[in-house]
Scaffold this motif. Structure first.
Motif, PDB file in Angstrom:
ATOM      1  N   ASN A  36      -4.322  -4.674  18.801  1.00 45.91           N
ATOM      2  CA  ASN A  36      -5.332  -3.952  18.504  1.00 45.91           C
ATOM      3  C   ASN A  36      -5.796  -5.180  17.112  1.00 45.91           C
ATOM      4  O   ASN A  36      -5.363  -4.475  16.355  1.00 45.91           O
ATOM      5  CB  ASN A  36      -4.277  -3.013  18.416  1.00 45.91           C
ATOM      6  CG  ASN A  36      -5.628  -1.360  17.682  1.00 45.91           C
ATOM      7  OD1 ASN A  36      -6.655  -1.841  17.980  1.00 45.91           O
ATOM      8  ND2 ASN A  36      -5.046  -1.043  17.328  1.00 45.91           N
ATOM      9  N   SER A  38      -8.018  -5.116  14.011  1.00 48.10           N
ATOM     10  CA  SER A  38      -8.816  -4.346  12.697  1.00 48.10           C
ATOM     11  C   SER A  38     -10.125  -4.270  12.753  1.00 48.10           C
ATOM     12  O   SER A  38     -11.129  -5.295  13.577  1.00 48.10           O
ATOM     13  CB  SER A  38      -8.133  -3.562  11.633  1.00 48.10           C
ATOM     14  OG  SER A  38      -8.411  -4.858  11.332  1.00 48.10           O
ATOM     15  N   GLN A  76      -8.125   6.993  15.337  1.00 45.84           N
ATOM     16  CA  GLN A  76      -7.158   6.814  14.847  1.00 45.84           C
ATOM     17  C   GLN A  76      -6.738   8.123  13.448  1.00 45.84           C
ATOM     18  O   GLN A  76      -7.406   8.349  13.291  1.00 45.84           O
ATOM     19  CB  GLN A  76      -6.782   5.792  14.466  1.00 45.84           C
ATOM     20  CG  GLN A  76      -6.978   4.112  14.609  1.00 45.84           C
ATOM     21  CD  GLN A  76      -6.175   3.606  13.968  1.00 45.84           C
ATOM     22  OE1 GLN A  76      -7.191   2.262  13.593  1.00 45.84           O
ATOM     23  NE2 GLN A  76      -5.136   2.766  13.900  1.00 45.84           N
ATOM     24  N   THR A 182      -2.203  -1.875  15.042  1.00 45.98           N
ATOM     25  CA  THR A 182      -3.598  -2.363  14.528  1.00 45.98           C
ATOM     26  C   THR A 182      -3.469  -4.257  13.437  1.00 45.98           C
ATOM     27  O   THR A 182      -2.021  -3.742  12.833  1.00 45.98           O
ATOM     28  CB  THR A 182      -3.843  -0.800  13.572  1.00 45.98           C
ATOM     29  OG1 THR A 182      -4.459  -0.768  14.197  1.00 45.98           O
ATOM     30  CG2 THR A 182      -5.581  -2.692  13.197  1.00 45.98           C
ATOM     31  N   SER A 184      -4.366  -6.024  10.676  1.00 43.89           N
ATOM     32  CA  SER A 184      -5.309  -5.380   9.827  1.00 43.89           C
ATOM     33  C   SER A 184      -5.325  -7.632   9.230  1.00 43.89           C
ATOM     34  O   SER A 184      -4.100  -8.051   9.179  1.00 43.89           O
ATOM     35  CB  SER A 184      -4.960  -4.473   9.060  1.00 43.89           C
ATOM     36  OG  SER A 184      -4.270  -4.835   8.069  1.00 43.89           O
ATOM     37  N   ASP A 268       0.196  -1.569   7.193  1.00 40.85           N
ATOM     38  CA  ASP A 268       0.394  -2.611   8.318  1.00 40.85           C
ATOM     39  C   ASP A 268       1.227  -4.141   7.488  1.00 40.85           C
ATOM     40  O   ASP A 268       1.753  -4.266   8.227  1.00 40.85           O
ATOM     41  CB  ASP A 268      -0.985  -3.452   8.289  1.00 40.85           C
ATOM     42  CG  ASP A 268      -2.032  -1.783   9.187  1.00 40.85           C
ATOM     43  OD1 ASP A 268      -1.584  -1.159  10.127  1.00 40.85           O
ATOM     44  OD2 ASP A 268      -3.406  -1.925   8.548  1.00 40.85           O
TER      45      ASP A 268
END
Length: 348
Positions: A36, A38, A76, A182, A184, A268
């Motif tokens: 997933n 970002s 989200q 996520t 990132s 993250d």
């Protein structure tokens, strides 16, 4: 503190099966579920809603935005600027035109009941640059690591350490894939940090192995497996203490910083660090060293000869790796013309 007597090498098959299962699951997740990524990597238009009521669902927001002309909508729930419940809505990798942008803003305000809505656009070239820089840093890191460990210790130790690093990164990415976390910019930073942490723990173990190789072939260290196992037990408490003291602040970063204080930008970073550090501690003891033992035993004629000569004897008389670890290490000081020299000897 008393030296443990855990039989790491004797249970190598169990560790190999465990790691293989984890790696297979991780690769399967990466192949079939993907990551997933970002908006920093894929690019696109995003809308941030600072405040939304508790009864608004992700499905409601997704349906409303798609009805306004949004495509590839991902929603989200995040922590708002005031610590409340907010939304992060991400869309297609192209910049929205004026009418569509206004329509999406309007439906978000209607669904959420908030007027604090901000829009931003990130081009996909930004994500490409991040990926390229991270890959370059990784390649340079691995080249330097292999060269240094090969010179300082052994080439096979360098390869074993890199194998453990790959093990940690793949499993960490697998966890991200299966749970949909996520990925990132902060995740990339954390992954690069994991490399250094995992390597540190592995080198500590390998350095002790290299030091104890002076006793190879002697009573209590007849085989390479015994030397490896004894060395691991001698640094076990250090590894455990280092891991705990590293995981505690990272856990606090996740729970207190990201959840209680609402600093979601830390989530993250902290999540990848926590997962990677945990598996880094595991791989240093249960992946790198057993692999080094297997490689040395199968590829080094001298080590293989000792294993063949003393292997049956070790198993028969109960002086295997774990038993060797139970023998006390005695320290003697031998005085010579140049002063005192310390030597260590493992008794029978």
């Amino acid at each position: 503190m008393k030296t443990p007597n855990f039989d790491f090498i004797g249970r190598s098959r169990l560790w190999a099966i465990t790691s293989t299962v984890l790696l297979v699951l991780s690769v399967a997740g990466l192949l079939f579920r993907g990551l997933n990524l970002s908006i920093d990597f894929e690019g696109g238009t995003s809308f941030t809603v600072d405040e939304v009521s508790q009864d608004v669902t992700v499905a409601d927001v997704t349906s409303a935005v798609e009805g306004a002309g949004g495509t590839d909508v991902r929603v989200q729930v995040v922590t708002g600027t005031d610590g409340g419940r907010g939304l992060f809505v991400r869309m297609t990798a192209v910049e929205l035109d004026g009418p569509v942008s206004d329509a999406v803003t309007s439906v978000l305000a209607e669904v959420s009941g908030s007027t604090q809505i901000s829009e931003s656009f990130v081009g996909p070239t930004w994500g490409d640059e991040i990926s390229r820089k991270a890959l370059e840093a990784l390649i340079v890191f691995l080249v330097v690591v292999i060269a240094y460990i090969s010179i300082r210790l052994q080439f096979r130790m360098a390869v074993s350490a890199v194998l453990a690093l790959a093990h940690d990164i793949i499993i960490t990415l697998g966890v991200y894939s299966w749970f949909g976390f996520t990925v990132s910019q902060n995740t990339v930073i954390a992954l690069l940090t994991i490399l250094g942490y995992s390597l540190y723990d592995t080198v500590v173990v390998f350095d002790r192995i290299e030091e104890n190789l002076a006793y190879l072939g002697r009573p209590g260290a007849r085989t390479f497996a015994q030397v490896v196992n004894t060395s691991q037990n001698e640094v076990l408490w250090r590894s455990i203490n280092t891991s705990i003291t590293s995981l505690l602040p990272v856990g606090a970063l996740l729970v207190i910083g990201a959840q209680l204080l609402g600093a979601t930008t830390l989530q993250d970073l902290g999540l990848a660090l926590f997962i990677g550090m945990f598996f880094g501690a595991y791989s240093s003891l249960f992946v790198a060293s057993p692999f080094l033992n297997w490689w040395s035993t199968t590829r080094d004629p001298e080590v293989a000869e000792l294993a063949e000569k003393y292997g049956d004897e070790v198993d028969a008389d109960g002086t295997g790796a774990a038993a060797a670890a139970r023998r006390p290490v005695t320290t003697q000081y031998v005085r010579g013309s140049g002063g005192s020299k310390r030597s260590r000897r493992r008794g029978r």
